[in-house]
Motif scaffolding. Structure first.
Motif, short mmCIF file in Angstrom:
data_model
loop_
_atom_site.label_atom_id
_atom_site.label_comp_id
_atom_site.label_asym_id
_atom_site.label_seq_id
_atom_site.Cartn_x
_atom_site.Cartn_y
_atom_site.Cartn_z
N ALA A 93 5.45 6.81 0.92
CA ALA A 93 6.04 5.67 1.62
C ALA A 93 5.16 4.46 1.34
CB ALA A 93 6.14 5.94 3.11
N VAL A 94 5.74 3.28 1.53
CA VAL A 94 5.04 2.04 1.25
C VAL A 94 4.92 1.21 2.52
CG1 VAL A 94 5.13 -0.11 -0.07
CG2 VAL A 94 5.87 2.03 -1.13
N LEU A 119 0.84 -1.19 0.00
CA LEU A 119 0.00 0.00 0.00
C LEU A 119 0.88 1.25 0.00
CD1 LEU A 119 -2.50 -1.31 2.67
CD2 LEU A 119 -2.89 -1.18 0.21
N VAL A 120 0.58 2.16 -0.90
CA VAL A 120 1.34 3.40 -1.02
C VAL A 120 0.56 4.52 -0.32
CG1 VAL A 120 2.40 5.05 -2.61
CG2 VAL A 120 2.31 2.61 -3.21
N ALA A 121 1.27 5.25 0.52
CA ALA A 121 0.65 6.34 1.29
C ALA A 121 1.46 7.62 1.11
CB ALA A 121 0.58 5.97 2.77
N VAL A 122 0.76 8.73 1.28
CA VAL A 122 1.42 10.03 1.34
C VAL A 122 1.73 10.27 2.82
CG1 VAL A 122 1.19 12.51 0.94
CG2 VAL A 122 0.12 10.89 -0.64
N MET A 147 -3.78 7.57 2.43
CA MET A 147 -3.54 6.72 1.27
C MET A 147 -3.27 7.61 0.05
SD MET A 147 -3.50 3.75 2.44
CE MET A 147 -3.31 2.91 0.87
N ALA A 148 -2.33 7.16 -0.78
CA ALA A 148 -2.00 7.90 -2.00
C ALA A 148 -3.07 7.67 -3.05
CB ALA A 148 -0.65 7.43 -2.53
N THR A 170 10.46 4.18 -8.89
CA THR A 170 11.05 5.19 -8.00
C THR A 170 11.17 4.55 -6.62
OG1 THR A 170 9.89 6.93 -9.21
CG2 THR A 170 10.77 7.51 -7.04
N PRO A 171 12.38 4.30 -6.15
CA PRO A 171 12.50 3.69 -4.82
C PRO A 171 11.85 4.58 -3.74
CG PRO A 171 14.60 3.63 -5.98
CD PRO A 171 13.68 4.52 -6.78
N LEU A 172 10.97 3.97 -2.99
CA LEU A 172 10.27 4.66 -1.91
C LEU A 172 10.62 4.00 -0.59
CD1 LEU A 172 6.74 4.84 -3.60
CD2 LEU A 172 8.41 6.69 -3.41
#
Length: 168
Positions: free
Chosen positions: A69-70, A60-63, A95-96, A119-121
């Motif tokens: 961040a993941v 899950l990708v979040a702002v 959540m992004a 893009t490495p997060l």
């Protein structure tokens, strides 16, 4: 566990499988027929592969504050956004947007892998993963999961463990 995905998955290699193979990390690819009507990509994987939900993790990708961040958590649980923010040194998270998540990771929603992102997060894996000999994460497309040791997942992603999951 094999170092290479099975023949079916290797024909459709993903950045995740390429990254694991290049790093020499042992993994097994598990492909299944994705049903576009599935309500939950992660729970679909547990059912189709016959794997316990606590071993199958969703990405899950979040702002977090002003960046992304993941969080990688078991499919039967929810991402605790406040805990994810704290784990990456932030104050608040949400959540992004799915389009942003897809664009930044290079993967389609429902197939976002924590491995081999465009893009490495910052990656945070829920600490429950350490209780498992192996975990499964998305392989970079819907209908493909990769099984590997949790410590290898953290190593290949440059991630960290933290308590970021909570019950639904």
């Amino acid at each position: 566990m094999a170092r290479r995905p099975d023949a079916g998955a290797s024909a459709a290699g993903t950045p995740a499988t390429v990254a694991l193979a290049a790093a020499g990390i042992a993994f097994a690819a598990h492909a299944y027929e994705h049903d576009p009507r599935a309500a939950s990509f992660g729970l679909e994987a547990t059912e189709k592969l016959g794997i316990e939900p606590e071993r199958v993790f969703k990405t899950l990708v979040a702002v977090v504050d002003d960046g992304l961040a993941v969080g990688v958590v078991p499919v039967a649980m929810q991402l605790d956004l406040k805990a994810l923010a704290a784990a990456v040194g932030g104050k608040r998270a949400e959540m992004a947007d799915p389009a942003v998540a897809a664009r930044r990771t290079g993967y389609v929603v429902g197939g976002i892998s924590p491995i081999g992102q465009k893009t490495p997060l910052p990656i945070v894996v829920d600490e429950s993963a350490i209780l498992c000999e192996t975990v499964l994460v998305s392989g970079g497309r819907r209908g493909l999961d990769l099984e590997l040791a949790p410590d290898d997942l953290v190593a290949i992603t440059g991630g960290a463990y933290a308590p970021i999951a909570r019950a639904r």
